[in-house]
Design a protein around this motif. Structure first.
Motif, PDB file in Angstrom:
ATOM      1  N   LEU A  67       0.825  -1.204   0.000  1.00 49.82           N
ATOM      2  CA  LEU A  67       0.000   0.000   0.000  1.00 49.82           C
ATOM      3  C   LEU A  67       0.863   1.259   0.000  1.00 49.82           C
ATOM      4  N   VAL A  68       2.082   1.147   0.495  1.00 52.86           N
ATOM      5  CA  VAL A  68       3.013   2.278   0.538  1.00 52.86           C
ATOM      6  C   VAL A  68       4.073   2.149  -0.544  1.00 52.86           C
ATOM      7  N   LEU A  69       4.541   0.931  -0.763  1.00 55.68           N
ATOM      8  CA  LEU A  69       5.602   0.674  -1.744  1.00 55.68           C
ATOM      9  C   LEU A  69       5.101  -0.345  -2.763  1.00 55.68           C
ATOM     10  N   PRO A  70       4.204   0.069  -3.666  1.00 54.91           N
ATOM     11  CA  PRO A  70       3.670  -0.874  -4.660  1.00 54.91           C
ATOM     12  C   PRO A  70       4.769  -1.392  -5.569  1.00 54.91           C
ATOM     13  N   PRO A  71       4.743  -2.688  -5.871  1.00 55.08           N
ATOM     14  CA  PRO A  71       5.803  -3.292  -6.680  1.00 55.08           C
ATOM     15  C   PRO A  71       6.008  -2.637  -8.037  1.00 55.08           C
ATOM     16  N   ASP A  72       4.944  -2.090  -8.644  1.00 56.21           N
ATOM     17  CA  ASP A  72       5.105  -1.479  -9.958  1.00 56.21           C
ATOM     18  C   ASP A  72       5.849  -0.154  -9.894  1.00 56.21           C
ATOM     19  N   GLN A  73       5.934   0.440  -8.690  1.00 59.07           N
ATOM     20  CA  GLN A  73       6.658   1.700  -8.524  1.00 59.07           C
ATOM     21  C   GLN A  73       7.988   1.497  -7.803  1.00 59.07           C
ATOM     22  N   ALA A  74       8.012   0.594  -6.838  1.00 61.21           N
ATOM     23  CA  ALA A  74       9.240   0.285  -6.106  1.00 61.21           C
ATOM     24  C   ALA A  74       9.745  -1.069  -6.593  1.00 61.21           C
ATOM     25  N   SER A  75      10.218  -1.097  -7.834  1.00 56.96           N
ATOM     26  CA  SER A  75      10.578  -2.361  -8.468  1.00 56.96           C
ATOM     27  C   SER A  75      12.047  -2.709  -8.266  1.00 56.96           C
ATOM     28  N   PRO A  76      12.339  -3.972  -7.941  1.00 55.82           N
ATOM     29  CA  PRO A  76      13.747  -4.390  -7.835  1.00 55.82           C
ATOM     30  C   PRO A  76      14.455  -4.388  -9.184  1.00 55.82           C
ATOM     31  N   ARG A  77      13.690  -4.254 -10.260  1.00 50.07           N
ATOM     32  CA  ARG A  77      14.282  -4.236 -11.600  1.00 50.07           C
ATOM     33  C   ARG A  77      14.596  -2.829 -12.092  1.00 50.07           C
ATOM     34  N   ARG A  78      14.402  -1.832 -11.263  1.00 48.23           N
ATOM     35  CA  ARG A  78      14.563  -0.446 -11.707  1.00 48.23           C
ATOM     36  C   ARG A  78      15.921  -0.202 -12.381  1.00 48.23           C
ATOM     37  N   LEU A  79      17.015  -0.488 -11.686  1.00 51.04           N
ATOM     38  CA  LEU A  79      18.341  -0.219 -12.250  1.00 51.04           C
ATOM     39  C   LEU A  79      18.633  -1.106 -13.451  1.00 51.04           C
ATOM     40  N   ALA A  80      18.248  -2.371 -13.363  1.00 48.36           N
ATOM     41  CA  ALA A  80      18.473  -3.283 -14.486  1.00 48.36           C
ATOM     42  C   ALA A  80      17.713  -2.813 -15.718  1.00 48.36           C
ATOM     43  N   ASP A  81      16.490  -2.346 -15.522  1.00 51.88           N
ATOM     44  CA  ASP A  81      15.692  -1.878 -16.659  1.00 51.88           C
ATOM     45  C   ASP A  81      16.292  -0.614 -17.275  1.00 51.88           C
ATOM     46  N   ILE A  82      16.801   0.281 -16.435  1.00 53.57           N
ATOM     47  CA  ILE A  82      17.439   1.493 -16.958  1.00 53.57           C
ATOM     48  C   ILE A  82      18.624   1.126 -17.845  1.00 53.57           C
ATOM     49  N   GLU A 144      19.751  -7.793  -9.392  1.00 54.10           N
ATOM     50  CA  GLU A 144      19.218  -7.742 -10.762  1.00 54.10           C
ATOM     51  C   GLU A 144      20.195  -7.015 -11.686  1.00 54.10           C
ATOM     52  N   LEU A 145      20.768  -5.937 -11.200  1.00 52.03           N
ATOM     53  CA  LEU A 145      21.719  -5.170 -12.013  1.00 52.03           C
ATOM     54  C   LEU A 145      22.979  -5.983 -12.289  1.00 52.03           C
ATOM     55  N   THR A 146      23.469  -6.690 -11.287  1.00 57.20           N
ATOM     56  CA  THR A 146      24.652  -7.540 -11.472  1.00 57.20           C
ATOM     57  C   THR A 146      24.415  -8.566 -12.568  1.00 57.20           C
ATOM     58  N   ALA A 147      23.242  -9.171 -12.559  1.00 56.87           N
ATOM     59  CA  ALA A 147      22.922 -10.192 -13.556  1.00 56.87           C
ATOM     60  C   ALA A 147      22.895  -9.599 -14.965  1.00 56.87           C
ATOM     61  N   VAL A 148      22.336  -8.420 -15.110  1.00 62.16           N
ATOM     62  CA  VAL A 148      22.270  -7.787 -16.425  1.00 62.16           C
ATOM     63  C   VAL A 148      23.665  -7.424 -16.922  1.00 62.16           C
ATOM     64  N   LEU A 149      24.485  -6.878 -16.049  1.00 59.47           N
ATOM     65  CA  LEU A 149      25.842  -6.509 -16.446  1.00 59.47           C
ATOM     66  C   LEU A 149      26.655  -7.736 -16.865  1.00 59.47           C
ATOM     67  N   ALA A 150      26.514  -8.816 -16.112  1.00 63.48           N
ATOM     68  CA  ALA A 150      27.234 -10.042 -16.450  1.00 63.48           C
ATOM     69  C   ALA A 150      26.766 -10.591 -17.796  1.00 63.48           C
ATOM     70  N   GLU A 151      25.466 -10.529 -18.028  1.00 64.55           N
ATOM     71  CA  GLU A 151      24.912 -11.033 -19.289  1.00 64.55           C
ATOM     72  C   GLU A 151      25.379 -10.190 -20.474  1.00 64.55           C
ATOM     73  N   GLU A 152      25.319  -8.876 -20.335  1.00 63.62           N
ATOM     74  CA  GLU A 152      25.651  -8.006 -21.465  1.00 63.62           C
ATOM     75  C   GLU A 152      27.142  -7.998 -21.792  1.00 63.62           C
ATOM     76  N   THR A 153      27.974  -8.191 -20.784  1.00 63.74           N
ATOM     77  CA  THR A 153      29.415  -8.166 -21.021  1.00 63.74           C
ATOM     78  C   THR A 153      29.982  -9.569 -21.273  1.00 63.74           C
ATOM     79  N   GLY A 154      29.129 -10.599 -21.147  1.00 63.66           N
ATOM     80  CA  GLY A 154      29.598 -11.965 -21.365  1.00 63.66           C
ATOM     81  C   GLY A 154      30.621 -12.397 -20.338  1.00 63.66           C
ATOM     82  N   THR A 155      30.473 -11.919 -19.123  1.00 63.69           N
ATOM     83  CA  THR A 155      31.450 -12.199 -18.074  1.00 63.69           C
ATOM     84  C   THR A 155      31.259 -13.591 -17.495  1.00 63.69           C
ATOM     85  N   ALA A 156      32.350 -14.237 -17.163  1.00 60.59           N
ATOM     86  CA  ALA A 156      32.294 -15.551 -16.530  1.00 60.59           C
ATOM     87  C   ALA A 156      31.679 -15.422 -15.137  1.00 60.59           C
TER      88      ALA A 156
END
Length: 225
Positions: A67-82, A144-156
């Motif tokens: 009710l205060v932090l709705p998932p669509d506004q306080a999303s854990p994917r915010r940085l990854a999506d940016i 979430e951001l770590t996962a995106v960075l690893a995926e995009e850079t092809g990091t081991a």
């Protein structure tokens, strides 16, 4: 054709009704939380004041904290999506800085740069479960951001660099929100806060340097012939 039109109209009416109900519940809950404190208001009291059932409240907001932090506004994917949405030629760090600057410039509600946000922020800080939700949100955002960075850079998987970069980006993102919260609590006006935060963003960008600002730069798209 007529049946399809009637079906579309019916679906449109249902969606508008859902949006109005969602908004009414959220507004009523916010008013009660500001008046009495988050922990002193029950979901049943929110439902009664909004003139809906308790089940209806939970249908729209599965947890009281939503009710205060709705998932669509306080999303854990915010940085990854940016980072995913950044244009060619922009690095991951620069993309987040750019988005923060845009949000500050337009006094985005998500940053709290609106009149009257002070009491709302104080209410959140006074509720341990909301503070815990914000901390969990920060951890998930970083993951979430770590996962995106690893995926995009092809990091081991064992390479620490995506985690290091994600921690840096998450850190200055949290710094900006913390600065806004501190100034809101002190009673500063949105325009004054925006000016101070813009200066803080300038300082962050100056101190990050080439390694961070040059990491995970999206390649330019080849021109079509």
């Amino acid at each position: 054709m007529q049946r399809d039109t009637l079906t579309a109209m019916s679906e449109g009416l249902r969606e508008r009704h859902k949006r109005r109900t969602h908004r009414r519940i959220a507004d009523v809950a916010t008013g009660l939380f500001l008046e009495r404190g988050f922990d002193r208001v029950t979901v049943a009291e929110v439902a009664e004041a909004a003139e809906v059932s308790v089940n209806t409240v939970y249908n729209y907001f599965p947890a009281k904290e939503d009710l205060v932090l709705p998932p669509d506004q306080a999303s854990p994917r915010r940085l990854a999506d940016i980072v995913r949405e950044r244009p060619p030629g922009r690095s991951a760090a620069q993309a987040v800085l750019d988005r923060l600057r845009e949000e500050v410039e337009r006094r985005d509600r998500s940053l709290g740069l609106t009149e009257g946000f002070g009491p709302f922020f104080a209410m959140m800080r006074a509720a341990p479960t909301l503070v815990a939700r914000l901390e969990e949100l920060g951890h998930r955002m970083n993951g979430e951001l770590t996962a995106v960075l690893a995926e995009e850079t092809g990091t081991a998987p064992e390479d620490p660099l995506p985690r290091v970069v994600a921690a840096q980006i998450s850190g200055y993102h949290s710094l900006i929100f913390g600065e806004i919260g501190r100034r809101v609590t002190a009673g500063e006006r949105p325009d004054a806060i925006a000016k101070a935060v813009t200066e803080l963003l300038d300082a962050i960008e100056e101190m990050l340097g080439a390694p961070m600002l040059g990491y995970a730069v999206r390649e330019e798209r080849p021109c079509s012939e």
